[in-house]
Design a protein around this motif. Sequence first.
Motif, mmCIF file in Angstrom:
data_model
loop_
_atom_site.group_PDB
_atom_site.id
_atom_site.type_symbol
_atom_site.label_atom_id
_atom_site.label_comp_id
_atom_site.label_asym_id
_atom_site.label_seq_id
_atom_site.Cartn_x
_atom_site.Cartn_y
_atom_site.Cartn_z
ATOM 1 N N LYS A 87 5.695 5.650 -7.723
ATOM 2 C CA LYS A 87 4.792 5.968 -8.824
ATOM 3 C C LYS A 87 3.394 6.199 -8.264
ATOM 4 O O LYS A 87 3.072 5.756 -7.147
ATOM 5 N N PRO A 88 2.549 6.899 -9.024
ATOM 6 C CA PRO A 88 1.201 7.184 -8.533
ATOM 7 C C PRO A 88 0.429 5.902 -8.240
ATOM 8 O O PRO A 88 0.589 4.887 -8.918
ATOM 9 N N GLY A 89 -0.403 5.954 -7.202
ATOM 10 C CA GLY A 89 -1.249 4.822 -6.851
ATOM 11 C C GLY A 89 -0.585 3.781 -5.987
ATOM 12 O O GLY A 89 -1.256 2.909 -5.431
ATOM 13 N N MET A 90 0.723 3.847 -5.868
ATOM 14 C CA MET A 90 1.459 2.814 -5.132
ATOM 15 C C MET A 90 1.335 2.994 -3.619
ATOM 16 O O MET A 90 1.310 2.010 -2.869
ATOM 17 N N ALA A 91 1.254 4.227 -3.181
ATOM 18 C CA ALA A 91 1.255 4.495 -1.743
ATOM 19 C C ALA A 91 0.052 3.874 -1.043
ATOM 20 O O ALA A 91 0.187 3.309 0.048
ATOM 21 N N THR A 92 -1.117 3.973 -1.652
ATOM 22 C CA THR A 92 -2.305 3.430 -0.983
ATOM 23 C C THR A 92 -2.212 1.913 -0.834
ATOM 24 O O THR A 92 -2.637 1.362 0.184
ATOM 25 N N TRP A 93 -1.652 1.241 -1.837
ATOM 26 C CA TRP A 93 -1.453 -0.212 -1.734
ATOM 27 C C TRP A 93 -0.480 -0.541 -0.605
ATOM 28 O O TRP A 93 -0.742 -1.427 0.231
ATOM 29 N N LEU A 94 0.644 0.168 -0.544
ATOM 30 C CA LEU A 94 1.624 -0.078 0.511
ATOM 31 C C LEU A 94 1.051 0.249 1.888
ATOM 32 O O LEU A 94 1.310 -0.471 2.863
ATOM 33 N N ASN A 95 0.272 1.309 1.967
ATOM 34 C CA ASN A 95 -0.287 1.689 3.261
ATOM 35 C C ASN A 95 -1.292 0.662 3.770
ATOM 36 O O ASN A 95 -1.375 0.398 4.975
ATOM 37 N N THR A 96 -2.043 0.087 2.848
ATOM 38 C CA THR A 96 -2.970 -0.979 3.248
ATOM 39 C C THR A 96 -2.200 -2.186 3.768
ATOM 40 O O THR A 96 -2.554 -2.782 4.796
ATOM 41 N N TRP A 97 -1.127 -2.548 3.067
ATOM 42 C CA TRP A 97 -0.319 -3.685 3.526
ATOM 43 C C TRP A 97 0.301 -3.384 4.887
ATOM 44 O O TRP A 97 0.294 -4.247 5.791
#
Length: 300
Positions: A87-97
């Motif tokens: 879903k939108p916005g999820m990739a940046t959170w996962l990439n930070t982790w």
Amino acid sequence: MTTTPGPATDADIPGYLRALGIPGLADIHVHFLPQQMMDKVWAYFDQAEQHYGRPWPIHYREDEDSRLARLRGFGLAAIPSLSYAHKPGMATWLNTWSRDFARRVPGAVRCATFYPEPGAAAYVREAIDDGTRLFKLHIQVGGFAPDDPLLDEAWSALEQSRTPVVIHAGSAPLRGQFTGPDPVRRVLGKHPDLVLVIAHMGMPEFHAFADLVPDYPGVHLDTTMVGTDFTNEFAPIPRDYIDRLPGLRDRVILGTDFPNIPYPYAHQLESLARLGLGDDWMRAVLWENGVRLLDLPSGS
């Protein structure tokens, strides 16, 4: 042609690697996720009979430290942390982790993902510039077309940098609206120098995905779950496909799906060995190709 029998148990893996004469394993398809997301993934597999019509017990349902110790014991030279957004916005959170995982875990491969959304190209370029060495997409779970125009610039950045992307685009274990080889071929038609690793060898469309290899120099096939007793029940590897694999030796790379597999890690290696393609083929698949693609020291 000599084929050393594969390891019967996880404890046999180091001895098997010594018999092959390789210093370790270069597994390109390993998952580490934020714990709340991993819990959701495991909960999904707990309901596998509803989704797939068969149970899918997680063999390595352990804490992160235990899983890392296992992989190091198996001989992995580097440890990816593949994730994927749905879903939108999820990739940046996962990439930070994933960035933080790579910073705190010795030997980790810096990984990232992306999703068709405004800004995808920008955060993909940022991740590449910041040292990301491997990306992951899951077309069925993400529910998007890999040739979505919102991804054009992201694909261009990945093509230019030659950063590998593991893409689950085959139609097993579940078919999706955008799975199959045709959307991937359209992406490659626009970006022919992409380094794409077709997860699960594209099962069950084995031949159609293998047909991409001679046309595109960056296309590879990963072995995740291929030929195992579990997947042979619903996506068996065809005999005539096995006959093609010697000619694809330099473009096949070890993948396993650890920890989300319903059998011991050793079974993947044993399943590949029992194809009977010889120790040279196994050395290339388990070590040499992954070392090249992940840019690892060859004597790790």
